[in-house]
Design a protein around this motif. Structure first.
Motif: not given
Length: 511
Positions: A375-376, A424-439, A447-451
């Motif tokens: 997810n971006l 304060s206000a500004g711009n926030l960006y995020k790269i998020g991933t997820s890995f699922k195992f065992l049913d 995840s990585y975030v920058t402000l």
């Protein structure tokens, strides 16, 4: 007038995914099942909003829907018809007992400012069955009943997220009325689980009960995929707190307020609407809040899932909000005397004074492929130069808990938390991933975030974190959570130096 035109424009942007979704749905481009040659209408599912209110939904139960080793009772209509009043109330209903322990560590507010916090304890919830639509219930919490100060030292009273103090408290006590699947009313000490800018009574990373409210909650299902909500409260009880009060989370950061008017709130009223369509793949939320002494917040978000086949799904979401000074009794100044949590000084660190005046937008896009998702997210927040934090949002019941709905928030980095302690206000960006195992019982989410912030003390902040969730299938109801986060802040930041970090391990069992 300009502000209301702006709101109409924002809500129009939010509604775009719905129009797009309906066109796709009706044209048959997207199917919910592999057989795309069949008309989609044959695959329509029960709308989840049509089952939100029922005698088995237990809206007040913080643990409903979570895997448990037992506890929950499902009343049988055929049996209830022959029961007497006593049996209808006490032979039916539901109960759960949630127990466990959690330890946080690190130098951040989440870790415990003085090196870490350990919490252990249990919460029990129970609700009766219904007689003429009426039922009653409550919850009781015991956290750190012994040796709290020995275990946590100075942290025994300063950590909201993983409280190290002793707590023995009634967290819920309510009367509920329900009419069919149309109307649900709760009055008393209640949980609120469907409102995006109010913290709920359960999160899987918190051992205590995060927040309950002293007030009333009304949910109405008029049909057509809608649930309408009205609520009002004049007090809250947060994790680690004894009893309900007019304090907000801004009063509770490290046990003190960073707003110079040190204001409690006399109450909150809110109206909300939740719409679900397209076999539960499309969701729209519209909410308005009037926070006494903390302004007015108007908010909307929408999300769309597009299943391409059995294993591939596209995800899109958008959000928008306006936060203004209506209902705030004074202008705010974030601790303009410059006193910091550590006791050092530096007035410019808090860089926030004036009226509440914030605007924010957010978008999110992603893909899920079987056991993997990506997810971006991006958010922007702005306001006049003379507003609090140049336009930061003021949110008295999610700030510092990290429970606000901003898409790009990290574990340590968020608009709402920064708004309370000098961001304060500004711009926030995020790269998020997820890995699922065992049913899907085990998941890892790096995840990585920058402000990019107008405040030089936060501008350029970066964060990398990973969470892990494991619902152990061999012991039904046993759950393990873990997180580790590292945050890089500018060297000039007087609160954290050049970096910050935090971690937590939690083990719980739900019966």
């Amino acid at each position: 007038m300009v502000r209301y035109k702006k709101l109409v424009m924002i809500l129009g942007v939010i509604a775009i995914p719905y129009s797009y979704a309906e066109n796709i749905y009706e044209s048959g481009v997207v199917a919910n099942k592999p057989s795309e040659s069949l008309p989609l209408v044959q695959h329509q599912l029960i709308n989840k909003n049509d089952t939100y209110i029922s005698n088995t939904s237990y809206i007040q139960n913080p643990y409903v829907g979570i895997t448990s080793g037992g506890g929950t009772l499902i009343p049988q209509v055929s049996v209830m018809s022959s029961e007497n009043v006593w049996e209808k109330w006490f032979a039916n209903g539901t109960y759960n007992v949630y127990s466990g322990a959690s330890s946080s560590f690190g130098g951040s507010a989440r870790g415990g400012r003085y090196g870490g916090t350990t919490t252990y304890g249990s919460s029990a919830f129970a609700q009766t069955g219904q007689v003429a639509g009426f039922s009653f219930g409550g919850a009781f919490t015991v956290m750190n009943p012994f040796f709290a100060e020995n275990i946590n030292g100075r942290n025994a009273s300063n950590s909201l997220l993983n409280p190290g103090n002793s707590q023995v408290a009634v967290t819920q006590a309510f009367l509920e009325y329900q009419h069919s699947n149309i109307l649900n009313v709760d009055v008393g000490y209640i949980a609120i689980d469907n409102s995006p800018w109010l913290s709920t009574a359960y999160y899987n990373d918190l051992m205590g009960v995060p927040m309950t409210y002293q007030g009333a909650l009304i949910n109405v299902n008029p049909g057509g995929g809608w649930v309408l909500t009205a609520l009002a409260f004049n007090g809250i009880q947060t994790s680690g707190q004894q009893g309900f009060s007019g304090e907000t989370l801004y009063n509770k950061i490290y046990g003190k307020s960073y707003m110079t008017n040190d204001a409690n709130s006399n109450g909150t009223i809110a109206l909300g609407a939740n719409y679900v369509a397209l076999d539960n793949n499309y969701n729209l939320r519209l909410w308005g809040y009037q926070f006494d002494n903390y302004g007015t917040l108007l908010y909307s978000d929408s999300s769309l899932k597009i299943p391409l086949n059995k294993t591939v799904q596209l995800n899109f979401a958008a959000q928008a909000g306006i936060d203004n000074n209506f209902g705030a009794t004074t202008a705010y100044t974030n601790n303009s005397d410059g006193v910091q949590p550590s006791g050092s000084s530096g007035a410019s660190y808090f860089n926030s004074s004036g009226d509440i005046n914030s605007n924010f937008l957010g978008i999110k896009a992603g893909v899920t492929i079987d056991w993997f998702s990506l997810n971006l997210s991006a958010n922007t927040m702005w306001g006049p130069s003379n507003s609090v934090g140049n336009g930061t949002v003021i949110t008295p019941y999610t700030s510092s808990l990290g429970t606000d709905p901003i898409f790009a928030d990290g574990w340590l980095t968020s608009y709402a938390y920064a708004g309370s302690v000098g961001g304060s206000a500004g711009n926030l960006y995020k790269i998020g991933t997820s890995f699922k195992f065992l049913d899907d019982n085990l998941s890892f989410s790096p995840s990585y975030v920058t402000l990019a912030s107008a405040n030089p003390y936060w501008n350029g902040t970066q964060e990398a974190y990973i969470t892990a969730n494991y619902s152990i299938p061999q012991v039904k109801g046993l759950f393990v959570f873990g997180v580790f986060s590292y945050q890089w802040t500018p060297v000039i930041n007087p609160m954290n130096g050049s970096n910050d970090w935090a971690g937590q391990i939690l083990t719980s069992y739900l019966w």
